[in-house]
Design a protein around this motif. Structure first.
Motif, short mmCIF file in Angstrom:
data_model
loop_
_atom_site.label_atom_id
_atom_site.label_comp_id
_atom_site.label_asym_id
_atom_site.label_seq_id
_atom_site.Cartn_x
_atom_site.Cartn_y
_atom_site.Cartn_z
N LEU A 213 0.80 -1.26 0.06
CA LEU A 213 0.12 0.12 0.18
C LEU A 213 0.93 1.27 0.11
O LEU A 213 1.77 1.40 0.82
CB LEU A 213 -0.92 -0.02 1.19
N ALA A 214 0.71 2.18 -0.97
CA ALA A 214 1.12 3.36 -1.17
C ALA A 214 0.44 4.31 -0.54
O ALA A 214 -0.77 4.42 -0.90
CB ALA A 214 1.62 3.77 -2.28
N VAL A 215 0.62 5.24 0.39
CA VAL A 215 -0.18 6.03 1.23
C VAL A 215 0.47 7.84 1.05
O VAL A 215 1.73 7.88 1.64
CB VAL A 215 0.00 5.73 2.63
N GLY A 216 -0.10 8.50 0.73
CA GLY A 216 0.20 10.03 0.49
C GLY A 216 0.26 10.64 1.83
O GLY A 216 -0.13 10.14 2.90
N GLY A 217 0.74 11.68 1.91
CA GLY A 217 0.84 12.58 2.82
C GLY A 217 2.11 12.88 3.59
O GLY A 217 3.10 12.16 3.17
N ASN B 289 5.92 8.27 3.44
CA ASN B 289 7.08 8.87 4.04
C ASN B 289 7.32 9.01 5.30
O ASN B 289 8.30 8.65 5.83
CB ASN B 289 6.80 10.67 3.78
N ASN B 290 6.12 8.65 6.13
CA ASN B 290 6.11 8.30 7.79
C ASN B 290 4.96 7.46 7.89
O ASN B 290 4.25 7.28 7.06
CB ASN B 290 6.15 9.76 8.44
N ASN C 91 2.54 16.96 -1.63
CA ASN C 91 3.82 16.31 -1.45
C ASN C 91 4.05 14.82 -2.27
O ASN C 91 4.43 14.69 -3.04
CB ASN C 91 4.06 16.28 -0.07
N PHE C 92 3.59 13.97 -1.16
CA PHE C 92 3.94 12.46 -1.75
C PHE C 92 2.58 11.99 -2.23
O PHE C 92 2.40 10.83 -2.76
CB PHE C 92 4.22 11.59 -0.65
N ASN C 93 1.50 12.75 -2.25
CA ASN C 93 0.25 12.22 -3.00
C ASN C 93 0.30 11.85 -4.25
O ASN C 93 -0.28 10.76 -4.78
CB ASN C 93 -1.06 13.31 -2.53
N PRO C 94 0.69 12.99 -5.24
CA PRO C 94 0.79 12.40 -6.64
C PRO C 94 1.56 11.20 -7.17
O PRO C 94 1.18 10.33 -7.74
CB PRO C 94 1.30 13.76 -7.45
N SER C 95 2.69 11.27 -6.23
CA SER C 95 3.64 9.87 -6.88
C SER C 95 3.14 8.68 -6.18
O SER C 95 3.26 7.54 -6.65
CB SER C 95 5.32 10.08 -5.87
N ALA C 96 2.45 8.82 -4.77
CA ALA C 96 1.91 7.56 -4.26
C ALA C 96 0.73 7.30 -5.13
O ALA C 96 0.87 5.95 -5.42
CB ALA C 96 1.45 7.81 -2.79
N ALA C 97 -0.15 7.94 -5.67
CA ALA C 97 -1.29 7.50 -6.47
C ALA C 97 -0.57 6.78 -7.78
O ALA C 97 -1.26 5.95 -8.27
CB ALA C 97 -2.02 9.05 -6.87
#
Length: 250
Positions: A21-25, A52-53, A191-197
């Motif tokens: 699971l990739a999770v943004g934030g 990220n965390n 932040n990490f949302n686009p790449s996680a998606a």
């Protein structure tokens, strides 16, 4: 194609045990808190999380962590999560710590179909030579350590080979989104949302404001709907719920 689902619980209902699971934030900024809570209610366990965390104690991914639902974390930052640190040091949780920029690029590369890339980040450290503790034994020794990475020189400078990341699912949060899954992220939530998606084979997005197709200016779209399979519209109360990791008063 209308990608809107009736509820967060329905949108995550097919995520199985042991899924990746990739999770943004970032910290608690831009985290898909409603989807995470739905995943907790769903009862899934053994998750391999890339984020990220891992949230904080009682918030974000920290909810799943405290319940023992997460088996492995690939991330950059332990942060204020004492339970994260406790589980890692006690050998209950496997943790791969990755330089933050490298993690972002590994997710982006995976989503773009790039299997691997070279980066100077980590050269001359244990990131390159291996030996970073991924899992501790109960007695405090290292039971699983990171392997050494392939190194190659370009123009006389050493670089490390890093592999792109793809996951079974991705959970992200957007400021605005339409029925086709086109998303707009606001400020620090981008932040990490686009790449996680991009990295998730099935990406589920919770959106604070759901609009009709055609209402979003194409020039403002941060993530096209081709990367998003499911959309969940948040209620006003859910959209307003934005925790602060550390409050500072000057």
């Amino acid at each position: 194609m209308d990608k809107v689902w009736a509820s967060a619980l329905e949108a995550v209902a097919d995520i199985p045990d042991d899924a990746s699971l990739a999770v943004g934030g970032f910290g608690l900024s831009g985290i898909p808190a409603t989807l995470i809570r739905a995943l907790y209610d769903h009862g899934v366990t053994g998750l391999k999380v890339v984020s990220n965390n891992c949230g904080t104690d009682g918030h974000g991914l920290g909810v799943l962590l405290a319940a023992g639902r997460i088996a492995r974390v690939t991330g950059s930052y332990v942060g204020e999560n004492k339970e994260f640190a406790r589980q890692y040091l006690a050998g209950e949780l496997e943790v791969e710590l990755v330089p933050q920029g490298t993690l972002a690029e590994r997710l982006r590369a995976g989503g773009a179909g790039i299997p691997a890339f070279y980066t100077p980040a980590g050269v001359g450290t244990q990131v390159a030579t291996g030996g970073l503790p991924w899992r501790h034994a109960p007695d405090g020794t290292v039971s699983v350590a990171s392997p050494p990475k392939e190194t190659r020189d370009f123009a006389g400078r050493p670089y490390l080979l890093e592999h792109g990341i793809t996951t079974d699912y991705a959970l992200v949060r957007a400021w605005r989104g339409d029925h086709h899954g086109n998303l707009v992220f606001r400020k620090a939530a981008a932040n990490f949302n686009p790449s996680a998606a991009m990295a998730g084979r099935v990406t589920i997005a919770e959106v604070e404001e759901l609009v009709e197709p055609g209402e979003l200016d194409p020039d403002t779209v941060h993530l096209p709907g081709v990367f998003v399979q499911r959309v969940v519209a948040l209620s006003p109360r859910q959209a307003a719920e934005k925790k602060i990791e550390k409050r500072t008063v000057l």
